[in-house]
Enzyme design. Structure first.
Site, PDB file in Angstrom:
ATOM      1  N   VAL A   1       0.804  -1.222   0.000  1.00  0.00           N
ATOM      2  CA  VAL A   1       0.000   0.000   0.000  1.00  0.00           C
ATOM      3  C   VAL A   1       0.836   1.270   0.000  1.00  0.00           C
ATOM      4  O   VAL A   1       0.285   2.362  -0.125  1.00  0.00           O
ATOM      5  CB  VAL A   1      -0.968   0.031   1.201  1.00  0.00           C
ATOM      6  CG1 VAL A   1      -2.035  -1.038   1.065  1.00  0.00           C
ATOM      7  CG2 VAL A   1      -0.227  -0.087   2.517  1.00  0.00           C
ATOM      8  N   TYR A   2       2.145   1.170   0.138  1.00  0.00           N
ATOM      9  CA  TYR A   2       2.960   2.376   0.100  1.00  0.00           C
ATOM     10  C   TYR A   2       2.922   2.959  -1.309  1.00  0.00           C
ATOM     11  O   TYR A   2       3.356   2.326  -2.281  1.00  0.00           O
ATOM     12  CB  TYR A   2       4.415   2.069   0.488  1.00  0.00           C
ATOM     13  CG  TYR A   2       4.617   1.655   1.941  1.00  0.00           C
ATOM     14  CD1 TYR A   2       3.582   1.740   2.876  1.00  0.00           C
ATOM     15  CD2 TYR A   2       5.840   1.179   2.384  1.00  0.00           C
ATOM     16  CE1 TYR A   2       3.766   1.368   4.201  1.00  0.00           C
ATOM     17  CE2 TYR A   2       6.035   0.814   3.710  1.00  0.00           C
ATOM     18  CZ  TYR A   2       4.999   0.900   4.606  1.00  0.00           C
ATOM     19  OH  TYR A   2       5.186   0.526   5.918  1.00  0.00           O
ATOM     20  N   ALA A   3       2.389   4.164  -1.405  1.00  0.00           N
ATOM     21  CA  ALA A   3       2.201   4.828  -2.712  1.00  0.00           C
ATOM     22  C   ALA A   3       1.395   3.939  -3.659  1.00  0.00           C
ATOM     23  O   ALA A   3       1.649   3.925  -4.869  1.00  0.00           O
ATOM     24  CB  ALA A   3       3.534   5.222  -3.331  1.00  0.00           C
ATOM     25  N   ASP A   4       0.445   3.191  -3.102  1.00  0.00           N
ATOM     26  CA  ASP A   4      -0.403   2.300  -3.913  1.00  0.00           C
ATOM     27  C   ASP A   4       0.430   1.340  -4.762  1.00  0.00           C
ATOM     28  O   ASP A   4       0.110   1.093  -5.937  1.00  0.00           O
ATOM     29  CB  ASP A   4      -1.347   3.111  -4.810  1.00  0.00           C
ATOM     30  CG  ASP A   4      -2.340   3.931  -4.014  1.00  0.00           C
ATOM     31  OD1 ASP A   4      -2.776   3.453  -2.952  1.00  0.00           O
ATOM     32  OD2 ASP A   4      -2.666   5.054  -4.440  1.00  0.00           O
TER      33      ASP A   4
END
Length: 326
Positions: free
Chosen positions: A52-55
């Site tokens: 989920v980091y920066a999608d």
């Protein structure tokens, strides 16, 4: 950089890990490359990311850098799955979602395995045994070498780790990732004792108290800081209180006495706590990361460590206190 075993496993990780939460969003490819170079030059091996980091952008950016800077075999890549962008269900640790997320992470990372795969958070809507079965399948299929959890409270961690050790053939938990710093010591109540007892290594996230322990907020909020960021201001604000100021002042005093910096003192404290396998450092710039990596030469004297322990001690009462005091 010193290497440590991750829990009661054969996996060795650098005692400082590189966090990538801002990669692909606040940290562009050039700056991320500079950070990774600094980290590798210092002997670091553990790089922590999440789907989920920066999608997914952080994983993809890491894959681009690996191609140019370092052989895959020289990195310990840790990623996470289970967080979902759904206001009605923030976490999905069902077997189907986790395994699909792992496949997507591997594709973004450009590798056929990760070294450590972690469940990002506890999902009360999914039976724990289903979540843990996904971890077993990920290991048996070769998609990850080791597994762990993140943001599990004490009873959740104890339940998961005990379940995995109860039957031969299940994969023991190698790690739990939790926030831990002089400003956030609540895991000492239950999570850390459970991890120590069960042989689960702790990956300490935000060891600098979300940046507050560096002292940068003692006289206001710098415009280029996390507290000024529209994404991260709410992340920093809880530690800008009276208690936080007292602890930061103590750290600054200790740093002056050691001819060091508040950053190094706070990071050395977290890195060397019992049960900590690695402290994860996320930096905005390569210069900031270089300052953090220089902590390798610092070990806090016992009297300073004890003083910092006292001023930052969390309040633990029943049932944690000594029964002789009741």
């Amino acid at each position: 950089m010193e290497q440590r075993h991750l829990g009661r496993t054969g996996l060795r990780v650098s005692r400082l890990g590189l966090g990538t939460m801002t990669w692909g969003r606040d940290t562009d490819e050039h700056e991320a490359a500079e950070q990774l170079k600094e980290f590798l030059d210092a002997g670091g091996t553990l790089v922590d990311t999440a789907d989920v980091y920066a999608d997914g952008g952080a994983e993809y950016l890491l894959s681009r850098l690996i191609e140019d800077l370092v052989p895959r075999s020289e990195l310990v890549i840790a990623t996470k799955a289970g967080s979902v962008p759904d206001p009605d269900r923030r976490f999905d640790a069902s077997r189907g979602h986790l395994l699909a997320a792992l496949d997507a992470s591997l594709q973004r990372l450009g590798t056929d395995y990760v070294d450590l795969w972690q469940v990002h958070a506890y999902d009360p809507s999914t039976p724990t045994e289903e979540t843990l079965h996904a971890l077993d399948l990920a290991v048996s299929s070769g998609r990850t070498r080791y597994v762990g959890v993140s943001n599990f409270c004490g009873w959740q961690l104890a339940k998961a780790a005990t379940w995995q050790r109860a039957v031969p053939g299940r994969t023991p938990l190698a790690a739990t990732q939790m926030e831990y710093s002089l400003l956030q010591r609540n895991i000492e109540r239950e999570v850390l004792p459970a991890a120590l007892d069960l042989g689960v290594g702790l990956l300490a996230s935000s060891p600098l108290g979300r940046g507050v322990l560096t002292g940068k907020y003692r006289h206001g909020v710098p415009q280029d800081s996390r507290a000024a960021s529209p994404y991260l201001s709410g992340f920093v604000q809880p530690y800008l209180d009276d208690r936080g100021r007292r602890i930061v002042d103590a750290v600054a005093t200790a740093a002056d006495g050691l001819a060091s910096s508040p950053l190094k003192v706070a990071l050395a404290w977290a890195r060397d706590r019992p049960g900590v396998a690695a402290a994860l450092v996320g930096a905005r710039t390569a210069t900031q990361l270089r300052a953090a990596l220089s902590v390798e030469a610092l070990t806090l004297p016992e009297e300073i460590r004890s003083a910092l322990d006292d001023i930052s001690a969390p309040v633990h009462r029943y049932p944690d206190q000594d029964w002789s005091e009741l």
